[in-house]
Scaffold this active site. Sequence first.
Site, short mmCIF file in Angstrom:
data_model
loop_
_atom_site.label_atom_id
_atom_site.label_comp_id
_atom_site.label_asym_id
_atom_site.label_seq_id
_atom_site.Cartn_x
_atom_site.Cartn_y
_atom_site.Cartn_z
N LYS A 36 42.51 32.39 40.25
CA LYS A 36 42.60 32.60 38.80
C LYS A 36 42.81 34.06 38.44
CE LYS A 36 39.90 29.09 36.34
NZ LYS A 36 38.75 28.97 35.42
N LYS A 77 45.70 21.47 33.51
CA LYS A 77 46.06 21.80 32.13
C LYS A 77 46.74 23.16 32.05
CE LYS A 77 41.41 23.51 31.54
NZ LYS A 77 40.06 23.16 31.18
N LYS A 137 47.16 20.01 42.33
CA LYS A 137 46.31 19.21 41.47
C LYS A 137 46.83 19.17 40.03
CE LYS A 137 41.49 19.12 40.58
NZ LYS A 137 40.10 19.36 40.91
#
Length: 343
Positions: free
Chosen positions: A120, A204, A201
Site C-alpha cells: 500500500k 475496490k 484479488k
Amino acid sequence: MELNKQNYKPIVFSGVQPSGVLHLGNYLGALEQWVQMQDKYNCIFCVVDYHAITVKQEPKELGRRILDVVKIYLAAGINPAKAVIFQQSNITAHTELAWILNCAVARLADMNKMTQFKEKGGEKESVSVGLYDYPVLMAADILLYNTDAVPVGDDQVQHVELARTLAQRFNREYGQVFKVPEVAVRKQGARIMGLDDPSKKMSKSANSAANYIALTDAPEVAAKKIRRAVTDSGSEIKYDVKNKPAIANLMTIYSLLTGLGFKELEKKYQGKGPAYAEASVGKYGEFKKDLAEAVKKFLIKFQLKYHSYSGDEVKRILKDGARQVRPVAEETLKKVKEKLGIN
Ligand code: TRP
C-alpha cells in the site's frame, strides 16, 4: 446481544474499513461467514474508521460511508440482536491500547515484515505514519475483547499473527493480560479474484470498475460485468485453478451464490461451450449468462434490504453497540495500565 459472562460463547471479532465500496469478494469471503457465526459465537463487528483514515478520506463522505458499512452488515444478515456492531472511534480504548502496544511490545523488526504496508505504501510519495502502524491498531482492536477467533481474508492473516505475537510478548514481559487469538480463514471463497484479472484479488482499489462487483452496483451493471469478465482459453467448464484461473474464479462465485458444487457445475455445462462458441455471447456464453442472472438476483434481494434501513436506525445500532463493548474494552485497558504501573 449482551456480552455476558454467564452464557459463555467464544468471542469472534472482525472489522471492515469504511473507505470505499464493498464488493462481492467482501461478501463471499467474509460477511457471509460472519452471518453464519453469529449464532454460535459472541460476535463483535467493528467499523474501523481509524483504520480508514490511515489514507486520506474525504471528510464529507466518511460519515456517510460509516453508516453505509453498517447497512451492508445488516443487509448481509448480521442481526444486532445477536451480534454487536460498533464504530471503532467511539471506544477510545482502541487508540490508547494501540499506543501502549507501540511502546511496550511492537518493534520495528515486526512492522518491517508487514507485506500490506509495503504494497500500500510502496508506490506513494507521502505515506502516513498511521499506515505503518495500522497493524498495531488492529492488534488493539482484537486484544481488547478477549477475542478467541478472528475471521479474515488471507491478506489479513499476517496482521492477526502480529496480534498474537504482541499478546504473547506482553503477557511474558508484563504479566498475563491478553488472550491469544486464533485466525479463522475461510478456505473456499476467501479469495475472490478480479473479473478483469484472475491473478489478483477482487479489489475496490483496482484501476477499473470492471474488476469488481460492488454490493451497491445496479444489478444490470453487475450482470454486464460478469458477461464481460475475462475467461481462459478453451471452452470447457472445469474447475482448474492452475490452468483455468478465470473460470475457476467465476465457478467459485457461482457456487457460493447458488450452493451448487463444482462437480455439479461441470456437469451442468458439459458440452455447452463449443455450441455457443460462435454465438454473440461468446465462449462460455451459457455459463456466464446464468451466472450473471444469479448475481443479479442476489443483488436485487441484497439491495432491497440495504435500502430499508434509515440513518437514524443505523446510528441507534452503533450507539447501542458501543454501550455493550465499552465496559469490556475498559476493563482490559485498566489491566494493561496496571501492569505498566500507570493506572
Ligand atoms: N485490516 C482489516 C482489513 O482491512 C480491518 C480490520 C481492522 C480488522 N481491525 C480489525 C479485521 C480487527 C479483523 C480484526 O480487512
